[in-house]
Write a protein that holds these residues in place. Structure first.
Motif, PDB file in Angstrom:
ATOM      1  N   UNK A 111     -18.541 -34.976 -23.196  1.00  0.00           N
ATOM      2  CA  UNK A 111     -17.453 -35.654 -21.407  1.00  0.00           C
ATOM      3  C   UNK A 111     -17.505 -36.461 -21.195  1.00  0.00           C
ATOM      4  N   UNK A 112     -16.475 -37.328 -20.953  1.00  0.00           N
ATOM      5  CA  UNK A 112     -16.637 -38.625 -20.385  1.00  0.00           C
ATOM      6  C   UNK A 112     -16.711 -39.755 -21.314  1.00  0.00           C
ATOM      7  N   UNK A 113     -16.386 -39.028 -22.303  1.00  0.00           N
ATOM      8  CA  UNK A 113     -16.568 -39.664 -23.870  1.00  0.00           C
ATOM      9  C   UNK A 113     -14.997 -39.741 -24.386  1.00  0.00           C
ATOM     10  N   UNK A 114     -14.001 -40.111 -24.217  1.00  0.00           N
ATOM     11  CA  UNK A 114     -13.320 -39.390 -24.902  1.00  0.00           C
ATOM     12  C   UNK A 114     -13.304 -40.270 -26.095  1.00  0.00           C
ATOM     13  N   UNK A 115     -13.989 -40.981 -26.458  1.00  0.00           N
ATOM     14  CA  UNK A 115     -14.254 -42.056 -27.816  1.00  0.00           C
ATOM     15  C   UNK A 115     -14.669 -40.472 -29.155  1.00  0.00           C
ATOM     16  N   UNK A 116     -15.270 -39.520 -28.138  1.00  0.00           N
ATOM     17  CA  UNK A 116     -15.640 -38.299 -29.124  1.00  0.00           C
ATOM     18  C   UNK A 116     -15.338 -37.603 -28.861  1.00  0.00           C
ATOM     19  N   UNK A 117     -13.464 -37.212 -28.225  1.00  0.00           N
ATOM     20  CA  UNK A 117     -13.073 -35.983 -28.606  1.00  0.00           C
ATOM     21  C   UNK A 117     -11.713 -35.538 -29.647  1.00  0.00           C
ATOM     22  N   UNK A 118     -12.171 -34.683 -30.318  1.00  0.00           N
ATOM     23  CA  UNK A 118     -10.693 -33.932 -30.423  1.00  0.00           C
ATOM     24  C   UNK A 118      -9.811 -33.304 -29.982  1.00  0.00           C
ATOM     25  N   UNK A 119     -10.137 -32.946 -28.334  1.00  0.00           N
ATOM     26  CA  UNK A 119      -9.985 -32.178 -27.555  1.00  0.00           C
ATOM     27  C   UNK A 119     -10.707 -32.879 -26.085  1.00  0.00           C
ATOM     28  N   UNK A 120      -9.580 -32.983 -25.030  1.00  0.00           N
ATOM     29  CA  UNK A 120      -9.507 -32.760 -23.608  1.00  0.00           C
ATOM     30  C   UNK A 120      -9.514 -31.393 -23.366  1.00  0.00           C
ATOM     31  N   UNK A 121     -10.440 -31.689 -22.112  1.00  0.00           N
ATOM     32  CA  UNK A 121     -10.117 -30.300 -21.031  1.00  0.00           C
ATOM     33  C   UNK A 121      -9.746 -30.143 -19.994  1.00  0.00           C
ATOM     34  N   UNK A 122      -8.805 -29.605 -19.575  1.00  0.00           N
ATOM     35  CA  UNK A 122      -7.864 -29.866 -18.194  1.00  0.00           C
ATOM     36  C   UNK A 122      -7.678 -29.204 -16.702  1.00  0.00           C
ATOM     37  N   UNK A 123      -7.925 -29.552 -15.846  1.00  0.00           N
ATOM     38  CA  UNK A 123      -8.431 -29.147 -14.098  1.00  0.00           C
ATOM     39  C   UNK A 123      -7.349 -28.151 -14.499  1.00  0.00           C
ATOM     40  N   UNK A 124      -8.114 -27.285 -14.766  1.00  0.00           N
ATOM     41  CA  UNK A 124      -7.318 -25.779 -14.479  1.00  0.00           C
ATOM     42  C   UNK A 124      -6.914 -25.443 -13.588  1.00  0.00           C
ATOM     43  N   UNK A 125      -6.068 -24.596 -12.491  1.00  0.00           N
ATOM     44  CA  UNK A 125      -6.037 -23.735 -11.891  1.00  0.00           C
ATOM     45  C   UNK A 125      -5.761 -21.841 -12.080  1.00  0.00           C
ATOM     46  N   UNK A 126      -6.273 -21.018 -11.735  1.00  0.00           N
ATOM     47  CA  UNK A 126      -6.104 -19.847 -11.977  1.00  0.00           C
ATOM     48  C   UNK A 126      -5.814 -18.619 -10.938  1.00  0.00           C
ATOM     49  N   UNK A 127      -4.137 -18.264 -11.550  1.00  0.00           N
ATOM     50  CA  UNK A 127      -4.254 -16.847 -10.720  1.00  0.00           C
ATOM     51  C   UNK A 127      -3.763 -15.780 -11.620  1.00  0.00           C
ATOM     52  N   UNK A 128      -4.789 -15.180 -11.890  1.00  0.00           N
ATOM     53  CA  UNK A 128      -4.742 -13.800 -12.492  1.00  0.00           C
ATOM     54  C   UNK A 128      -4.612 -14.048 -14.007  1.00  0.00           C
ATOM     55  N   UNK A 129      -3.484 -13.882 -14.726  1.00  0.00           N
ATOM     56  CA  UNK A 129      -2.392 -14.193 -16.215  1.00  0.00           C
ATOM     57  C   UNK A 129      -2.182 -16.114 -15.869  1.00  0.00           C
ATOM     58  N   UNK A 136      -4.630 -36.055 -18.260  1.00  0.00           N
ATOM     59  CA  UNK A 136      -4.901 -37.131 -18.309  1.00  0.00           C
ATOM     60  C   UNK A 136      -5.006 -38.032 -19.674  1.00  0.00           C
ATOM     61  N   UNK A 137      -5.446 -36.971 -20.854  1.00  0.00           N
ATOM     62  CA  UNK A 137      -5.507 -37.193 -21.682  1.00  0.00           C
ATOM     63  C   UNK A 137      -7.052 -38.003 -21.684  1.00  0.00           C
ATOM     64  N   UNK A 138      -8.063 -37.874 -20.536  1.00  0.00           N
ATOM     65  CA  UNK A 138      -9.220 -38.547 -20.838  1.00  0.00           C
ATOM     66  C   UNK A 138      -9.339 -39.508 -20.129  1.00  0.00           C
ATOM     67  N   UNK A 139      -7.894 -39.804 -19.810  1.00  0.00           N
ATOM     68  CA  UNK A 139      -7.793 -41.311 -18.725  1.00  0.00           C
ATOM     69  C   UNK A 139      -8.162 -41.565 -17.860  1.00  0.00           C
ATOM     70  N   UNK A 140      -8.074 -40.309 -17.196  1.00  0.00           N
ATOM     71  CA  UNK A 140      -8.601 -40.832 -15.504  1.00  0.00           C
ATOM     72  C   UNK A 140      -8.948 -39.095 -14.773  1.00  0.00           C
ATOM     73  N   UNK A 141     -10.218 -38.416 -15.406  1.00  0.00           N
ATOM     74  CA  UNK A 141     -10.064 -37.044 -15.004  1.00  0.00           C
ATOM     75  C   UNK A 141      -9.949 -36.259 -13.623  1.00  0.00           C
ATOM     76  N   UNK A 142      -9.783 -37.523 -12.082  1.00  0.00           N
ATOM     77  CA  UNK A 142      -9.911 -37.719 -11.108  1.00  0.00           C
ATOM     78  C   UNK A 142      -8.293 -37.568 -11.123  1.00  0.00           C
ATOM     79  N   UNK A 143      -7.829 -38.180 -11.301  1.00  0.00           N
ATOM     80  CA  UNK A 143      -6.118 -37.731 -10.897  1.00  0.00           C
ATOM     81  C   UNK A 143      -5.746 -36.493 -11.313  1.00  0.00           C
ATOM     82  N   UNK A 144      -6.385 -35.582 -12.698  1.00  0.00           N
ATOM     83  CA  UNK A 144      -5.829 -34.710 -13.255  1.00  0.00           C
ATOM     84  C   UNK A 144      -6.684 -34.212 -11.816  1.00  0.00           C
ATOM     85  N   UNK A 145      -7.231 -33.989 -11.638  1.00  0.00           N
ATOM     86  CA  UNK A 145      -7.393 -32.251 -10.867  1.00  0.00           C
ATOM     87  C   UNK A 145      -7.727 -32.967  -9.354  1.00  0.00           C
TER      88      UNK A 145
END
Length: 225
Positions: A111-129, A136-145
């Motif tokens: 978390x908030x540590x891209x140098x120790x990541x082999x996958x990133x958690x994106x900002x997500x919107x869900x509506x059923x399926x 943003x590849x961990x560069x700027x999570x606030x932008x993704x949100x």
């Protein structure tokens, strides 16, 4: 101020089914707590490893939604896991989690540590399926949100019930068309028809009729060719 250019990995986007699979979350503070909701909702078997935990984590543990192991992290805590999420402030622990994950060829997210990541958690919107994710590849999570929120506004609600309705036609499509290309063409024609408009207006019978006509037209075109 001189700003360096860090190495950024080329990420491969993927949607993964974690139902019944073990995921370890190291750290049970506010950040670790935040990561749990999506994992539990996704059906993962979640083990939380931390000496202390927030009230929310304790409540989830009592309810059986997660299993809180009240202890410092040890590499063997990752045995049998498919993913690990590290949400700790101590850089030594973060490094230990990363090394233990790599030793076991596990995917890891710091978390908030891209140098120790082999996958990133994106900002997500869900509506059923329907799932829309922005990274943003961990560069700027606030932008993704913020982008996620803008996309959600544009997309709007109501796609979940529509997708659930379309799912009923998958066996019909499979039986009607012998190749992926034929099914793909038919699906695009359905999506581009007025079936969704009818469905959202409450006319499910009309939507079904439209889809049936589309399938018939595609089949007729194939026979004539």
């Amino acid at each position: 101020m001189r700003i360096g250019q860090p190495r950024r990995p080329r990420l491969y986007p993927i949607m993964i089914d974690l139902t019944g699979r073990r995921v370890v979350v190291v750290g049970a503070g506010p950040v670790g707590t935040q990561k749990l909701a999506a994992l539990v909702a996704g059906g993962a078997v979640v083990d939380v490893v931390a000496p202390e935990a927030t009230a929310a984590v304790r409540a989830l543990d009592r309810a059986g939604a997660v299993s809180w192991r009240r202890k410092p992290f040890q590499p063997e805590d990752l045995d049998g896991a498919v993913l690990v999420i590290s949400a700790v402030d101590d850089p030594l622990v973060a490094r230990a989690v990363w090394e233990a994950a790599n030793d076991r060829t596990l995917l890891a997210n710091g978390a908030d540590d891209p140098n120790h990541c082999s996958f990133m958690l994106p900002a997500v919107y869900r509506d059923g399926d329907l799932v829309v994710s922005v990274s943003t590849g961990g560069v700027a999570p606030a932008v993704a949100t913020r982008l996620r929120d803008r996309i959600a506004t544009i997309v709007g609600d109501g796609h979940g019930p529509w997708l659930a309705f379309l799912a009923r036609f998958r066996p019909v499509m499979k039986a009607s068309f012998g190749t992926y290309e034929e099914r793909r063409d038919a699906w695009y024609r359905i999506v581009d028809s007025d079936a969704q408009t009818r469905f959202e207006a409450g006319d499910r019978e009309g939507a079904t009729t439209t889809i049936g006509h589309v399938i018939d037209r595609v089949l007729t075109t194939e026979v004539s060719v």
